[in-house]
Every structure is written in structure tokens, then in C-alpha cells.
Scaffold this active site. Structure first.
Site, short mmCIF file in Angstrom:
data_model
loop_
_atom_site.label_atom_id
_atom_site.label_comp_id
_atom_site.label_asym_id
_atom_site.label_seq_id
_atom_site.Cartn_x
_atom_site.Cartn_y
_atom_site.Cartn_z
N LYS A 160 4.86 4.12 -1.57
CA LYS A 160 5.01 5.35 -2.34
C LYS A 160 6.36 6.02 -2.08
CE LYS A 160 0.05 6.23 -2.61
NZ LYS A 160 -1.08 6.79 -1.86
N GLY A 220 0.84 -1.20 0.00
CA GLY A 220 0.00 0.00 0.00
C GLY A 220 0.87 1.25 0.00
N SER A 221 0.35 2.31 0.61
CA SER A 221 0.95 3.64 0.45
C SER A 221 2.37 3.77 0.98
CB SER A 221 0.06 4.68 1.11
OG SER A 221 -1.23 4.62 0.54
N THR A 222 2.76 2.93 1.94
CA THR A 222 4.15 3.06 2.42
C THR A 222 5.12 2.86 1.26
OG1 THR A 222 4.12 0.74 3.06
CG2 THR A 222 3.69 2.32 4.80
#
Lengths: 363, 630
Positions: free
Chosen positions: B292, B288-290
Site C-alpha cells: 500500500k 499484502g499491505s506493505t
């Protein structure tokens, strides 16, 4: 001729050997002796007593003219015959190691089969000397004496004492050989003997076990292979110089009764290869001196007698040593001069006494 | 006469030959077979009274014992050596407080070595002393040692456990079993054929204790991690939870733990699945966003973006190859600088960064940061994770990868990669074993292993700055600590089951570091499917990280700093305020309460039945609050 002294080197070698034997009997037996009788010197004392008796016996016999035996050979053999019969009777003969072969006299024991060996050698020697012409014929000369030999062998086998019986028969056959019996006879006898041994094995399967355990003792290390393995465990770690006097480990209840049949194992363990060389050298030397006496014997009877007695001793030694080092199956014969055993020692010393007397008559 | 003499000589020679054969055979036995027979016979004569060696201990980085041994004394008898059996039975029975009859059973037993069980085991010092004073032959006191984990569940998966014979069965206990296992000593004595001890000689072979293993773990940090894990389980009852702390400048693991856990002192009570899965290295899932952070770092390093000058307008989604990728925020974030894209964790913004980089470049960074391969940490049971096959990557896969979907990674891969970014660009191989030592000296020491420089210091600085902003202003604010500089990124990953995303089932994560200007520690928190809470990483995981960071500040002596980005007064700060509770209110009341927000209505009634964001969440001033009317 009568004033000639006996072979002093032979005398000394035998005495030295027996003294060494007594020392080794102490070393190998004190553990068992203390355990069984609460007296570590039990076997040594007994052997020493026999040794002292034996010295007198040997010197005494060395002074008896060997011709005496020639005259009394029939009587001697008859006495042995009676003793062999008596020993078979329960209550008179005592059982030891599975054979009814002993007369117990106090703490000591007498084995008639041992005495028979000497008497029969005397008898056979006389027969061969007196019938030197007949023995060229197997039927006329060899067969009768062979039947006598086998009869006594049969009696010994009734005990049964296979070891002593075999040594006796083999010794006498070799005496026949040196007396000049035809080679063809021995080939036939060899085949016959082989068949006989097989028959004996079938009769008593424990003998087969001994042979199997000889071929691979590790098959049954706690049963039939036990003694050979324990013997090898003693000899092997001895190495070149041994563990040192009194330092045997196998005598600590591993090797059963190490002072009798397997005393050579303990010698190997404590004195190593060097000890083995010295002991075998002594046997070789004693045999050499005795054979020399036989070769120089004044007549055929004494020649055969000296040879028979000395070969009897050496054959027994060879058989014992070969068992101990694992060359042949366990036969149950002791090592002359060294093993514990009163009557065996007395008989050996008596034999030497006779030979010493013959040495006085050397040509 | 001549013939007879010849035959006599012949027999003599044969006899001598036999004697020579016997001598040769003895020579063979004593010289050639010597070794074999000596060995066999030694085993026949020799008896060993074993003395157990102590297993090596496992320590934390400050010498605190994590895996210990309890040493006890036990009574051992060698019945054959006991001389006065009656007296010995009576005396021992007295001391051990058992009946004489019971004791006689042991004393008279026909066996080489008899352990007096259970009365004679784990004896107290006093009792052992009393027995020792008797000085009986055949009565021995031997040391026994049992593994003990003083902190129970703490670091359980990593430490592992030992079996009944003190043999390592999992974790470090298994991996370093060879080091940890000592060499048992013995009292060797020679015995006779009846088992009695011979006077000959007695050899004491001292047991060699196992080698100690010293970890990079800090017990205090680990305690903090375990406390938070316990709390999160109590609070949210998640399927799994895991936390990991790493020193970014070396790759040393400072702490790691997961739930469900087990107590290695009684491992038998747990399923092998629980015992064997060391989640921080075993679990693979969409980050997920980590993730990014990786895309951002690559884009800065490749000069594809200027965080401050370049802007991106998020309309709520982008269409790639016909597939619509929505931003997590319905309606989009509107016009933003790329710094704001990071703060807002804006998916379309990151898709754009991904497309700017192109698949080759982005995936080369993903590889360089170590994803798709084991990190090589010195622990058993590490997983690889799964990446897209580069040949099959279209713009769609490129786009989802850019914001952390469609790939599968492990926690340790993430913390290792982020460590390399924040430390200035050096990727270290993570490790947990600092050294092997005996009581007197160090046998082997592990030092940091660099796997190469991935990015420049300048890029690292910019990424740290952006991530500090995320904590100060963005989704990571739950980890914010006044007067300390903390950077980080939250992640919310939908879990995949049988190739489809599961509804309402997320792994909520946070990865952060402190201090943001010169990181000493990187922390990763992931909570799998917490129950009864809004499923955002910012809500669940960031506060956990925050409370661990508070401990870390104390434990690692991190200094206060006034230079940090403050929540309120930064040049580009968007003020966050709490969204008031308007559900149940009328439309007009709601409008009044939400005067600081743009309000979007749906439905036609007059009573508010649902609001988004929900009450008490922080939302930027003038951001949109949706309300549903009945």
C-alpha cells in the site's frame, strides 16, 4: 711419386672432427657413465684410447702403398669372412643392441662387419678395375660381384646388423655406378632392392615399427616413437645458438645412450643451428677432399677404392643425420668420427689412411 | 675415365644436396618448430611442487572476516630426490611419531610427488620447524589452505560455500570465484629422465593470493538479524523467515538473512533447496499491505489525495465489477481521513486511491519502483516477480493491486522501492559488494548507482510522516521505540497455492525505517506461516523489527528525537488500550469490562465463548469488540 706428401687438409679436418667428437662424447655421456659405471669419463677414456691408436693406424696405413691391398684383397676378405662366421657363434660373439655383432676384447669391442666393409670395397674395386670390359655386360661382369656382395650382406644380416649391412651394400652399388655399369641395371636393382627391403620388413616386424614410428612418432611416444621424439626434444630447444656446452637436458636419462647414434642431437641441443652448420660443413669438406683424391687417383683401382671408402663414410653420416633429424626411420647407424665406438672409429680412420695414401699418388 | 669422373661428380652433388636437406630440416626443427618443441620438452623436464594460493577473504563493511582461511602446513616428499632414504625415513618417523615401516612406504614410493597422508598433513608449527631444520633433499613443507566460515550460519546463503578444491559453488563464493581464486605458486625445478632434481635451476613462483571481497554488510546488524531469525523459528516455527536491512541513501545491503539456513562449513549435510535459495532475493509472493506504500506514494505524487483534508468512509467493503472486496475489519472503519486510512490499512480506502490513479498511472509507478524486474543486485539467483499484464487489467485487478494482492514481488524489490520513497525519491540499484581489494590496495570499488528519481522530496516527506503514524498509532506499533522516530507498514498476505488462497496460511511482514525524518536504514521482515499465533503482521513481524531497530540505534548511532509522533498525545491520536479478557465471563461482566469499547453481540446465551479482537490486543477506544455468546 712416393715422396709426395698426403692431403694435409683432409688429415687436419678428420683429426679436428674426431677431437670435437670426443668432447661431445664427454658432454653427452658423463651422466650415463657416472650412473652405470660410477665413472663420468668412462666413454671418453675409451674413445681417447682408440683415437690415439687410430692416429698411429691412420698414419701407418697412409704409408702402405695401396697396391698392397690389391694384391692381398682375397686374403683380407677371407679373414673377414671367417670373423663374420665366428661372431655368430654364441660365446664368441657378443650381443649388443639385439645383434650378435661384437668380439669383446677386455673392455673394448671389435665389430667384424665394419672391417668387412673395407675389405669388400677393396675386393670390389679390384674386381671392377681388372674387369673393366666385362662389366658392360650385366650377366658376365656385374652379377658375379653382386653375388659376392649379397653373400656378405647375408652374413651381416644374420647378426643381424641391418644398418651396417645396408650402408655396405648401398656404397658398393654406388661404386658399381661410378665404375660405368649401365644405368638400366640400377633401375632393375632398385626394384629388386625395394622388394628385398619389403621382404626384410616382413621377416622382422620391428623394422616396420621403426618405419611407422618415423611417419608419426607421436603415435607411440613411449615405444617405437620414443627415440625420434627424444631426439627432436633435444634439437628443437637448441634454437639458433643452443643451450651451451654441457647444458643439454636430454642427456639426463631422456635420450638413451646419447653418445652413440644420437650424438648429433646433443650437438644440436648444446650448440644450436650454428653448431649443426659447422658439423655438416666439416662433413661436406671432408667428402670434398676425398672425392678430389678419387678424381685425381692414378688408376682405376685406387679411384674406385678412394671413392668407395669415402662414400661409405659419407653415406653412413647422411643416414645417421637423417635419422636424427627425423627424415628417415631409425636404422641404427652411428655418425662417423663423432659417435662413440672404438671399432667404428678405427675403421673410419683406417679408411682415411688408405685414402691419404692414394693422395700421395695423385696425378 | 671421363665417364667415371662425371659419375663421381654427380654422386658428390647428390650427397651435398642431401646435406643441405638435413640442414634445412634442422632449421625447420630449431626455428619453426622451436616453440612447440620447447613447450613440450619443458613439460617433460619441468616438475612443479605446487604451493597453494590463499583464497581471497570476504569481509564485512568494517573489515571483519566473514569467510576466512585456515592455513596448515603439510609434508610432501619427492622420493627420487631423497638421497639417504633410510635416514630420512627414520628421522621423519621419529618427528611424526609413526612407525619407520609406515614412513618407508612413503619415502620409497615410486611416484613423482608423494603427500604424506594423513600423518603429514596439518602439521603443528613445532613439528614443521623440526622437519624444516633437517634440510633434507626431496623433503618439502607446503602450505595448504582451507575455507572457514567463523560465524557458521550467519549470512550463509549470500556467502555461499566452496568445494573440496576451494572452488566456489554457490553465493558470492561462486559469483566472484574468479576474483577470490588466487594463482597457485610452485617450486619449479628441472628433473632428469629418472625424476631426480637437476642442479640446473630452481624457480620459485610465488603464489598469488586471491582478491578479497568487501561487503556492504555490517556484521553487527547481521548478527542482530540472525538472532531474531533464530528466535522467530524457535517461537513460531514458520515455513520460512527472512529479514533484510538496507541503507536507503545508497542501496547498500546492510544485512540479510533467512531461515531455513545452513552451515557452509559442512554444507554437505543440507539439501540443495535449503542451500541454494537465498530467500530475500529468491522468494516471490503477494506483498499484502506493505505494498500500500506504493499506492499511497503514487497518489500523493499525482496529487490525487490530501492526507489530511480528503476523507473516505469505509462501510466494510466495496464492490468492483460485481466482486466484493472486504476490508480486513468487518463492518469497516467508518469515516476516516486518508491519514487514518493509512494508519488503519483500510483496504477499501486504498481501492479508492487505486481507482483515482487509474491503471496506467498506478502501474507506471509500480514499474518505476522496479517491480516486475530484477533489481540487479550483485547476487546470484534473483527472481523477477509477476505483475498483471496491463492490457488485461480491469478495475478489479487495479483494485487488488492497490492493496497488494494479485501481484507477486520479491523482498528485495520491496525494500529497494521503499528505500527510494523514504530517501527523497531516488531509486538506487541495491548492492552488497563494496569493493575488491588486495592487502595493499583497492582494485575495484562499487558506488551507489541511481536508477532515476521517481518522486519528489515533498511526497517522500508526506509518506514518511504517514508511515511514522502507522507505527505510532496503527498496526505497526509493535516496532515503536520510545523517543525514536520510526516509520513503517505491516503486511499480511494470504499465500496462494495452485491458484487459490490457502486458509490460515499467511506471510506476515513489516517494512520500516529509522529515523523517520531522515532514514538511515530500511528494514524488512517477513515470516511465512508462523504457527500458534494470530496471523497479523502487526503481531508477529513488527515486534521483530522493533527489537532489530533497538540494535540498529546503537550500531548506527541513531540519535534520540523529541520531535517524533508520540503514541498518546497527538492531535489525531486514537487512544489504544488493551482489550480485556472476557471469554468465560457473563454478558454483564463482559459489558462492564468492555466499557471503553462498543460491544456487538451475536448469539443468544449468557456466557462469552469468543471475542474479537482477542484479549491483550490493542484496540482504539470506542472501537467495536465483537463477542460471541453461547
Amino acid at each position: 711419386m712416393k715422396n709426395k706428401s698426403f692431403d694435409i687438409l683432409l688429415f687436419i679436418a678428420v683429426i679436428a672432427m674426431i677431437i670435437f667428437g670426443i668432447i661431445m662424447i664427454y658432454s653427452s655421456s658423463y651422466i650415463w657413465a657416472e650412473y652405470k659405471f660410477n665413472d663420468p669419463f668412462k666413454y671418453v677414456k675409451s674413445q681417447t684410447v682408440f683415437f690415439i691408436i687410430g692416429i698411429f693406424l691412420m698414419i701407418f696405413i697412409s704409408k702402405i702403398d695401396y697396391n698392397f691391398y690389391q694384391k692381398k684383397s682375397n686374403l683380407l676378405l677371407l679373414i673377414c669372412f671367417i670373423l663374420l662366421i665366428l661372431v655368430l657363434i654364441p660365446g664368441i660373439g657378443k650381443v649388443r643392441n639385439g645383434a650378435r655383432s661384437w668380439f669383446g676384447i677386455g673392455p673394448l669391442g671389435i665389430q667384424p662387419s665394419e672391417a668387412t666393409k673395407i675389405a669388400l670395397i677393396i675386393f670390389v674395386s679390384k674386381y671392377l678395375a681388372n674387369n673393366s670390359k666385362d662389366i658392360r655386360s650385366i650377366k658376365k661382369g656385374v652379377l658375379p660381384i653382386l653375388l659376392v656382395i649379397l653373400a656378405f650382406f647375408g652374413l651381416i644380416m644374420l647378426e643381424p646388423d641391418f644398418g651396417t649391412g645396408m650402408v655396405m651394400v648401398a656404397t658398393l652399388i654406388v661404386v658399381l655406378f661410378i665404375s660405368g655399369v649401365n644405368i638400366s641395371f640400377f633401375i632393375k636393382a632398385g626394384i629388386f632392392g625395394l622388394v628385398g627391403i619389403i621382404a626384410l620388413i616382413i621377416a622382422a616386424p620391428y623394422r616396420l615399427k621403426r618405419i611407422v614410428s618415423f611417419i608419426n612418432p607421436w603415435n607411440d611416444p613411449l615405444g617405437s616413437g620414443f627415440q625420434i621424439i627424444q631426439s627432436l626434444y633435444a634439437i628443437g630447444p637448441g634454437g639458433l645458438l643452443g643451450q651451451g656446452f654441457l647444458n643439454s637436458r636430454q642427456k639426463h636419462f631422456y635420450l638413451p645412450e646419447p653418445q652413440t647414434d644420437f650424438i648429433f642431437s646433443i650437438i644440436s641441443e648444446e650448440f644450436g643451428f650454428l653448431g649443426v652448420l659447422i658439423v655438416t660443413f666439416f662433413f661436406g669438406f671432408i667428402f670434398y677432399r676425398m672425392i678430389k683424391i678419387s678424381l685425381k687417383a692414378p688408376d682405376n683401382f685406387s679411384k674406385y677404392l678412394a671413392f668407395g671408402l669415402s662414400f661409405g663414410i659419407v653415406l653412413q653420416a647422411l643416414l645417421n643425420l637423417m635419422v636424427v633429424v627425423g627424415l628417415i626411420p631409425v636404422t641404427g647407424v652411428t655418425l662417423p668420427f663423432l659417435s662413440y665406438g672404438g671399432s667404428s672409429l678405427l675403421v673410419s680412420m683406417a679408411s682415411v689412411g688408405i685414402i691419404l695414401n692414394i693422395s700421395r699418388h695423385e696425378k | 675415365m671421363k665417364k667415371q669422373s662425371t659419375r663421381i661428380r654427380f654422386v658428390f652433388i647428390i650427397t651435398i644436396l642431401f646435406l643441405i636437406i638435413i640442414i634445412l630440416k634442422v632449421f625447420y626443427i630449431q626455428v619453426i618448430d622451436y616453440k612447440k618443441l620447447n613447450k613440450l620438452s619443458s613439460s617433460l623436464w619441468g616438475r612443479n611442487l605446487p604451493i597453494a594460493a590463499e583464497r581471497g577473504k570476504i569481509y564485512d563493511r568494517n573489515g571483519k572476516v566473514l569467510a576466512d582461511n585456515i592455513t596448515t602446513t603439510s609434508l610432501v616428499l619427492i622420493p627420487n630426490q631423497i638421497k639417504n632414504k633410510k635416514e630420512v625415513s627414520k628421522k621423519l618417523a621419529e618427528i611424526l611419531n609413526v612407525s619407520v615401516k609406515e614412513m618407508q612406504k612413503h619415502v620409497y614410493k615410486k611416484t613423482s610427488i608423494e603427500r604424506v597422508h594423513p600423518e603429514g598433513r596439518k602439521l603443528s608449527y613445532d613439528v614443521a620447524q623440526q622437519i624444516d631444520k633437517l634440510e633434507y633433499d626431496g623433503v618439502y613443507l607446503v602450505k595448504e589452505s582451507k575455507r572457514y566460515y567463523p560465524y557458521k550460519e550467519l549470512l550463509a546463503h549470500t556467502l555461499g560455500y566452496v568445494g573440496i578444491d576451494n572452488q566456489g559453488l554457490s553465493g558470492l563464493e561462486l559469483e566472484y570465484n574468479k576474483y577470490l581464486t588466487g594463482k597457485d605458486g610452485a617450486i619449479k625445478y628441472f628433473s632428469d629422465g629418472k625424476g631426480k632434481k637437476l642442479e640446473l635451476s630452481e624457480v620459485y613462483v610465488q603464489p598469488q593470493n586471491g582478491i578479497d571481497v568487501n561487503l556492504t554488510i555490517d556484521l553487527e546488524i547481521q548478527k542482530s538479524i540472525e538472532r531474531e531469525l533464530t528466535n522467530v523459528v524457535e517461537k513460531y516455527n514458520p515455513d520460512h523467515a527472512l529479514i533484510m536491512a538496507m541503507d536507503p541513501n545508497t542501496g547498500e545491503i546492510l544485512g540479510m538473512g533467512s531461515r531455513p539456513s545452513f552451515n557452509p562449513n559442512n554444507y554437505q549435510n543440507y539439501s540443495t533447496e535449503i542451500i541454494n535459495r537465498n530467500l530475500p532475493i529468491f522468494m516471490t509472493y503477494e506483498p499484502g499491505s506493505t505494498f500500500k506504500i506504493i499506492t499511497l506514494t503514487a497518489a500523493i505524487e499525482e496529487n490525487k489525495v490530501n492526507l489530511f483534508k480528503d476523507r473516505y468512509t469505509d462501510t466494510g467493503g466495496v464492490t468492483i465489477n460485481g466482486a466484493r472486496i472486504k476490508c480486513w475489519k468487518a463492518g469497516g472503519h467508518g469515516d476516516q481521513s486518508y491519514l487514518e486510512v493509512v494508519e488503519n490499512s483500510c483496504n477499501p480506502g486504498f481501492v479508492n486511491l487505486g481507482l483515482k490513479l487509474g491503471k496506467k498511472t498506478l502501474f507506471s509507478y509500480i514499474n518505476k519502483f522496479g517491480f516486475g524486474n530484477k533489481t540487479g543486485v550483485d547476487l546470484n539467483g534473483e527472481e523477477n516477480g509477476i505483475l498483471f499484464n496491463l492490457n488485461k487489467v480491469t478495475d478489479l485487478e487495479l483494485a487488488t493491486t492497490a492493496f497488494g494482492q494479485g501481484i507477486s514481488v520479491t523482498p528485495i524489490q520491496q525494500i529497494t522501492a521503499v528505500s527510494s520513497i523514504v530517501n527523497g525519491g531516488t531509486l538506487y540499484k541495491p548492492y552488497i559488494t563494496k569493493s575488491f581489494s588486495t592487502s595493499s590496495n583497492i582494485i575495484k570499488e562499487n558506488t551507489p548507482v541511481s536508477r532515476g528519481k521517481v518522486i519528489s522530496k515533498k511526497t517522500a516527506k508526506l509518506v514518511r510522516y504517514a508511515l511514522e503514524n502507522v507505527v505510532a498509532h496503527g498496526s505497526g506499533r509493535g516496532a515503536y521505540i520510545e523517543n525514536y522516530r520510526i516509520g513503517g507498514k505491516t503486511g499480511t498476505a494470504q499465500k496462494v497455492s495452485n491458484g487459490a488462497y490457502m486458509v490460515g496460511n499467511y506471510i506476515l511482514s513489516f517494512i520500516g525505517f529509522a529515523p523517520a525524518d531522515n532514514p538511515k536504514v530500511v528494514l524488512y521482515v517477513a515470516v511465512d506461516n508462523p504457527k500458534g499465533v494470530t496471523q497479523y503482521g502487526g503481531v508477529v513481524s513488527a515486534p521483530i523489527a522493533g527489537s532489530i531497530f533497538k540494535d540498529l540505534i546503537k550500531i548506527m548511532n541513531i540519535k534520540e528525537s523529541k520531535k517524533g509522533i508520540e503514541k498518546e498525545y497527538n492531535w489525531n491520536d486514537v487512544k489504544y488500550i488493551k482489550v480485556p479478557d472476557v471469554t468465560g465471563k457473563t454478558k454483564d461482566e463482559a459489558l462492564k469490562l468492555l466499557k471503553d469499547f462498543k460491544v456487538e453481540f451475536s448469539g443468544s446465551g449468557n456466557t462469552v465463548v469468543y471475542q474479537s479482537p482477542i484479549e491483550n490486543n490493542l484496540a482504539p477506544i470506542n472501537s467495536i469488540v465483537k463477542i460471541l455468546l453461547n
